[in-house]
Design a protein around this motif. Structure first.
Motif, PDB file in Angstrom:
ATOM      1  N   ARG A  31       0.840  -1.197   0.000  1.00 52.61           N
ATOM      2  CA  ARG A  31       0.000   0.000   0.000  1.00 52.61           C
ATOM      3  C   ARG A  31       0.874   1.244   0.000  1.00 52.61           C
ATOM      4  NH1 ARG A  31      -3.851   2.079   4.997  1.00 52.61           N
ATOM      5  NH2 ARG A  31      -5.023   3.662   3.839  1.00 52.61           N
ATOM      6  N   PHE A  32       0.504   2.213  -0.825  1.00 54.15           N
ATOM      7  CA  PHE A  32       1.157   3.522  -0.817  1.00 54.15           C
ATOM      8  C   PHE A  32       0.154   4.526  -0.252  1.00 54.15           C
ATOM      9  CE2 PHE A  32       3.295   1.057  -4.020  1.00 54.15           C
ATOM     10  CZ  PHE A  32       4.634   1.336  -3.781  1.00 54.15           C
ATOM     11  N   GLN A  33       0.567   5.206   0.813  1.00 56.22           N
ATOM     12  CA  GLN A  33      -0.334   6.108   1.538  1.00 56.22           C
ATOM     13  C   GLN A  33       0.330   7.474   1.708  1.00 56.22           C
ATOM     14  OE1 GLN A  33      -1.000   5.201   5.713  1.00 56.22           O
ATOM     15  NE2 GLN A  33      -3.179   5.657   5.521  1.00 56.22           N
ATOM     16  N   ASN A  39       7.084   9.491  -5.875  1.00 52.07           N
ATOM     17  CA  ASN A  39       8.017   9.727  -6.979  1.00 52.07           C
ATOM     18  C   ASN A  39       8.107   8.507  -7.901  1.00 52.07           C
ATOM     19  OD1 ASN A  39       8.650  12.337  -6.200  1.00 52.07           O
ATOM     20  ND2 ASN A  39      10.338  11.682  -4.881  1.00 52.07           N
ATOM     21  N   LYS A  40       8.801   8.690  -9.024  1.00 53.77           N
ATOM     22  CA  LYS A  40       8.922   7.620  -9.998  1.00 53.77           C
ATOM     23  C   LYS A  40      10.031   6.626  -9.653  1.00 53.77           C
ATOM     24  CE  LYS A  40       7.031  10.344 -13.816  1.00 53.77           C
ATOM     25  NZ  LYS A  40       7.254  10.875 -15.183  1.00 53.77           N
ATOM     26  N   ASP A  41      10.887   6.966  -8.677  1.00 51.37           N
ATOM     27  CA  ASP A  41      11.995   6.063  -8.333  1.00 51.37           C
ATOM     28  C   ASP A  41      11.546   5.005  -7.328  1.00 51.37           C
ATOM     29  OD1 ASP A  41      11.667   7.906  -6.326  1.00 51.37           O
ATOM     30  OD2 ASP A  41      13.804   8.239  -5.990  1.00 51.37           O
ATOM     31  N   VAL A  42      10.410   4.365  -7.643  1.00 56.89           N
ATOM     32  CA  VAL A  42       9.853   3.302  -6.810  1.00 56.89           C
ATOM     33  C   VAL A  42       9.797   2.026  -7.642  1.00 56.89           C
ATOM     34  CG1 VAL A  42       7.822   2.490  -5.562  1.00 56.89           C
ATOM     35  CG2 VAL A  42       8.516   4.893  -5.391  1.00 56.89           C
ATOM     36  N   GLN A  43      10.482   0.993  -7.186  1.00 59.09           N
ATOM     37  CA  GLN A  43      10.494  -0.297  -7.861  1.00 59.09           C
ATOM     38  C   GLN A  43      10.050  -1.371  -6.882  1.00 59.09           C
ATOM     39  OE1 GLN A  43      14.430  -0.903  -9.398  1.00 59.09           O
ATOM     40  NE2 GLN A  43      14.374   0.896 -10.738  1.00 59.09           N
ATOM     41  N   GLU A  70       1.736 -15.728  -6.987  1.00 56.93           N
ATOM     42  CA  GLU A  70       1.417 -15.116  -8.267  1.00 56.93           C
ATOM     43  C   GLU A  70       1.959 -13.693  -8.321  1.00 56.93           C
ATOM     44  OE1 GLU A  70      -2.685 -15.333  -9.226  1.00 56.93           O
ATOM     45  OE2 GLU A  70      -2.805 -17.514  -8.964  1.00 56.93           O
ATOM     46  N   LYS A  71       2.466 -13.323  -9.507  1.00 56.41           N
ATOM     47  CA  LYS A  71       3.039 -12.000  -9.705  1.00 56.41           C
ATOM     48  C   LYS A  71       1.968 -10.923  -9.514  1.00 56.41           C
ATOM     49  CE  LYS A  71       6.437  -9.297 -11.305  1.00 56.41           C
ATOM     50  NZ  LYS A  71       7.767  -9.201 -10.691  1.00 56.41           N
ATOM     51  N   TYR A  72       2.330  -9.879  -8.768  1.00 51.80           N
ATOM     52  CA  TYR A  72       1.422  -8.746  -8.579  1.00 51.80           C
ATOM     53  C   TYR A  72       2.001  -7.543  -9.304  1.00 51.80           C
ATOM     54  CZ  TYR A  72      -1.444  -5.164  -6.334  1.00 51.80           C
ATOM     55  OH  TYR A  72      -2.298  -4.126  -6.108  1.00 51.80           O
ATOM     56  N   ASP A  73       1.189  -6.925 -10.145  1.00 51.82           N
ATOM     57  CA  ASP A  73       1.646  -5.788 -10.937  1.00 51.82           C
ATOM     58  C   ASP A  73       1.378  -4.499 -10.169  1.00 51.82           C
ATOM     59  OD1 ASP A  73       2.470  -4.028 -12.837  1.00 51.82           O
ATOM     60  OD2 ASP A  73       0.967  -4.587 -14.353  1.00 51.82           O
ATOM     61  N   VAL A  74       2.431  -3.857  -9.728  1.00 52.02           N
ATOM     62  CA  VAL A  74       2.312  -2.634  -8.945  1.00 52.02           C
ATOM     63  C   VAL A  74       2.158  -1.409  -9.840  1.00 52.02           C
ATOM     64  CG1 VAL A  74       3.466  -1.191  -7.212  1.00 52.02           C
ATOM     65  CG2 VAL A  74       3.657  -3.663  -7.086  1.00 52.02           C
ATOM     66  N   ALA A  75       2.516  -1.531 -11.114  1.00 51.75           N
ATOM     67  CA  ALA A  75       2.532  -0.366 -12.004  1.00 51.75           C
ATOM     68  C   ALA A  75       1.191   0.371 -12.055  1.00 51.75           C
ATOM     69  CB  ALA A  75       2.971  -0.798 -13.402  1.00 51.75           C
ATOM     70  N   PRO A  76       0.040  -0.339 -12.198  1.00 50.43           N
ATOM     71  CA  PRO A  76      -1.230   0.402 -12.229  1.00 50.43           C
ATOM     72  C   PRO A  76      -1.506   1.170 -10.935  1.00 50.43           C
ATOM     73  CG  PRO A  76      -1.520  -1.820 -13.095  1.00 50.43           C
ATOM     74  CD  PRO A  76      -0.157  -1.769 -12.476  1.00 50.43           C
ATOM     75  N   VAL A  77      -1.071   0.622  -9.818  1.00 47.73           N
ATOM     76  CA  VAL A  77      -1.254   1.317  -8.537  1.00 47.73           C
ATOM     77  C   VAL A  77      -0.427   2.585  -8.506  1.00 47.73           C
ATOM     78  CG1 VAL A  77      -1.001   1.145  -6.035  1.00 47.73           C
ATOM     79  CG2 VAL A  77      -1.744  -0.848  -7.360  1.00 47.73           C
ATOM     80  N   LEU A  78       0.835   2.472  -8.911  1.00 50.04           N
ATOM     81  CA  LEU A  78       1.714   3.643  -8.904  1.00 50.04           C
ATOM     82  C   LEU A  78       1.220   4.714  -9.874  1.00 50.04           C
ATOM     83  CD1 LEU A  78       5.208   1.889  -8.758  1.00 50.04           C
ATOM     84  CD2 LEU A  78       4.041   3.103  -6.908  1.00 50.04           C
ATOM     85  N   ALA A  79       0.586   4.274 -10.955  1.00 48.30           N
ATOM     86  CA  ALA A  79       0.091   5.239 -11.946  1.00 48.30           C
ATOM     87  C   ALA A  79      -1.024   6.113 -11.380  1.00 48.30           C
ATOM     88  CB  ALA A  79      -0.397   4.498 -13.188  1.00 48.30           C
ATOM     89  N   THR A  80      -1.722   5.615 -10.363  1.00 48.23           N
ATOM     90  CA  THR A  80      -2.813   6.395  -9.762  1.00 48.23           C
ATOM     91  C   THR A  80      -2.348   7.288  -8.618  1.00 48.23           C
ATOM     92  OG1 THR A  80      -3.375   4.701  -8.108  1.00 48.23           O
ATOM     93  CG2 THR A  80      -4.395   4.501 -10.291  1.00 48.23           C
TER      94      THR A  80
END
Length: 636
Positions: A362-364, A372-376, A384-394
């Motif tokens: 969770r990002f709060q 920032n964009k420097d989050v990996q 199962e693989k979880y895709d964080v990219a859509p979360v970061l995009a919001t």
């Protein structure tokens, strides 16, 4: 007389026989089964390189012991118990074994040996342990201290306290169990290695962590601190805590690595709390490698205020989030001055969760902070693989306004001219929490009164003892009062013996206090801030001539400690701005260029527990509950 001389000669002969480099048994120095303090201290003070606390068929009972020389090894022989003498530690600052300003000190525990204190005794002496002191081992300003094979239990504070100025500390194959405050506290250390250790079952007084990295001053450091192959289990607080708000941009960068460690069954697994402030950012890195976190009662892992020069990394770690109410890993901001969340590298994080559809991370971002964009983040959930990219995009970009806090000093303060009726009500709901100063600018012969009320931090909490002091302009104590935080009220009256600034020192002992004075020329110092808990009060402050655009920041202490209502009132009592049900309020003061000095007001209508006030650029960091008695800036 002859028998006395003979005894002295025997003792002198015995002491002189312990040549430098020798190994001696402590019992040779006159073991006393009822109280072995003198015997052990004499052994420690001898010239022997190694002192063995040997098996004597009973426990060694002793009061406080001190290591007063360098290059000493103390061995606890197989089966030996060194126990704190009951009744020998009446004062909170007492420690069982204190090592200060020494080099090359080693403690070795052989099979089934232990150093233990009497935690329950201290519980009876002090309500809530009065801050959790009476450490088993206290280290201060040492270079080269080793613990090997030790078992340390049941202190009134920390198993091991690594204090100011320590370097080159090694702790291995050691267990710190059932302590009241922490298994181990690390206040300041350069080159700390902890490996193959257990810091378990801490309970008694907060923070109650397995390990707590918590510097007190910005000149302290946490450099090259490494934890390996160790457990932090069953603690009433967090297994791991890094609480770093006392470090800042002037501090040396932090470096903490946690490798192959387990955090199981704690109240919270691992907590990183920086409370870093934009413009004065602490730098550093905290990294977890191949660690496992599970079974936490509230939250498994929470990380606050990383980014902009402070990095956080996790590699090959597992978080078992079964039975939890929150996500496995949360990144958040802690104050309105926090940097934007960033500089995060999470690789191969494995999350186990029994709640279908719940995100593992969770990002709060709070208080207008962004991500920032420097989050990996590379994470799987239940394999199962979880895709964080859509979360970061919001995630929002930073919405914070630039906040400049005051750099004004306390110099040049003057007392107001008081005429007519004075508005000066007692405010029993001010609820200060922490250590603060009430300034009183007096002339010789002035009489003034100070009223103080001390209460538990929350209703029903056991009271604690606290002390308030009145200091004269030369910092000499004029009067000192001791109170219990049970709702007691006291008033002191003083006559100024000289001109100058008197200071009433407020120490709430973790509880809360409200103060009042009848003296014209007073103010509470808000430097760097003024902290309160659930206050309802009006606080007045001066906006000096020439200050046309600035802010007052009023903020809760966390996402759940929110502001119910706060208003900014101008000099005429008009509401300029109101904030309700928010984490923080940025209260803006805007005035015409020719505005004169005025007294404005912060009207606090309530908060959910802890909150603090920070003064903006150009404002003196002084507030008072009376607009008529407030210290003012000199207009010269």
């Amino acid at each position: 007389m002859k028998s006395l001389l003979a005894a002295i000669l025997v003792v002198c002969s015995a002491v002189s026989s312990y040549a430098a480099g020798a190994t001696v048994k402590a019992s040779q120095f006159g073991y006393d089964r009822q109280n072995a303090t003198k015997c052990l201290q004499a052994a420690f003070d001898s010239d022997a390189e190694t002192v063995i606390i040997d098996q004597v068929g009973a426990e060694w009972l002793a009061g406080g012991l001190y290591i007063k020389r360098d290059n000493l090894t103390i061995v606890f022989a197989e089966g030996v118990t060194l126990r704190a003498l009951p009744g020998a530690f009446p004062k909170r600052p007492d420690a069982f074994i204190a090592v200060t300003g020494r080099k090359n000190i080693t403690f070795i525990g052989q099979k089934d040996s232990q150093v233990t204190m009497n935690k329950e005794e201290y519980r009876q002496i002090d309500a809530r342990f009065q801050g959790g002191h009476r450490h088993a081992f206290r280290l201060m300003n040492n270079d080269g201290v080793t613990f090997r094979g030790m078992t340390i239990t049941s202190s009134g504070g920390d198993g091991i306290y690594v204090g100011h100025g320590c370097r080159n500390v090694l702790i291995e194959d050691t267990s710190c169990l059932n302590h009241a405050r922490q298994g181990i506290s690390v206040i300041s250390c350069e080159n700390l290695l902890i490996r193959n250790c257990h810091f378990d079952n801490t309970s008694g007084t907060p923070p109650e962590a397995g390990i707590d990295f918590e510097p007190n001053l910005n000149n302290e450091c946490l450099i090259h601190c490494v934890l390996e192959n160790s457990t932090f289990n069953g603690n009433a607080g967090s297994g791991f805590t890094a609480y770093l708000p006392n470090l800042d941009g002037s501090s040396r960068p932090v470096s903490i690595t946690v490798r192959n460690c387990e955090f199981n069954g704690n109240n919270s697994g691992a907590m990183v709390s920086n409370k870093r402030q934009a413009g004065n950012l602490l730098l550093g890195t905290i990294a977890f490698e191949n660690c496992r976190i599970a079974g936490s009662k509230t939250i498994n892992m929470r990380v606050a205020d990383v980014g902009e020069g402070f990095s956080f990394a996790m590699t090959d770690c597992t978080i078992d989030n079964t039975g939890q109410k929150q996500e496995a890993l949360t990144f958040t901001s802690s104050t309105i001055l926090s940097p934007d969340i960033g500089n995060i590298a999470v690789k191969n994080l494995r999350v186990i969760d029994d709640q279908p559809g719940r995100a593992p991370v969770r990002f709060q971002p709070l208080f207008g902070c962004g991500v920032n964009k420097d989050v990996q983040v590379d994470v799987t959930i239940n394999g199962e693989k979880y895709d964080v990219a859509p979360v970061l995009a919001t995630m929002p970009s930073s919405q914070r306004e630039k906040i400049e806090l005051t750099k004004e000093t306390l110099d040049g303060l003057v007392a107001p001219t008081v005429t007519g009726d004075v508005h000066n009500p007692k405010v029993p709901t001010l609820n200060l929490r922490g250590s603060y100063t009430l300034l009183l600018l007096a002339k010789k012969g002035d009489q003034f009164s100070i009223w103080v009320k001390a209460e538990p931090v929350v209703p029903g909490r056991k009271p604690a003892k606290t002390t308030f002091e009145l200091k004269d302009p030369k910092n000499k104590t004029v009067e000192s009062i001791t109170m219990m935080t049970d709702g007691s009220e006291k008033t002191i009256t003083a006559t100024a013996a000289q001109d100058g600034m008197y200071k009433f020192l407020i120490r709430t002992a973790g509880q809360r206090a409200s103060v009042w004075s009848d003296h014209p020329g007073q103010g509470l110092v808000a430097s760097p801030d003024l902290a309160m808990i659930s206050p309802r009060a009006k606080l007045y402050f001066e906006v000096p001539a020439g200050v046309v655009d600035t802010v007052v920041v009023f903020s809760g202490a966390s996402a759940v400690e929110r502001i119910k209502e706060v208003s900014l009132l101008d000099a005429a009592g008009n509401i300029v701005q109101t904030a309700k049900d928010t984490e923080a309020a940025l209260l803006r003061i805007k005035r015409p260029a020719d505005a004169k000095a005025e007294v404005w007001c912060l009207d606090i209508g309530g908060t959910v527990e802890d909150c603090h006030v920070l003064m903006g650029k150009g404002l003196k960091p002084v507030l008072a509950t009376s607009p008529d008695l407030l210290l003012r800036a000199s207009q010269k």
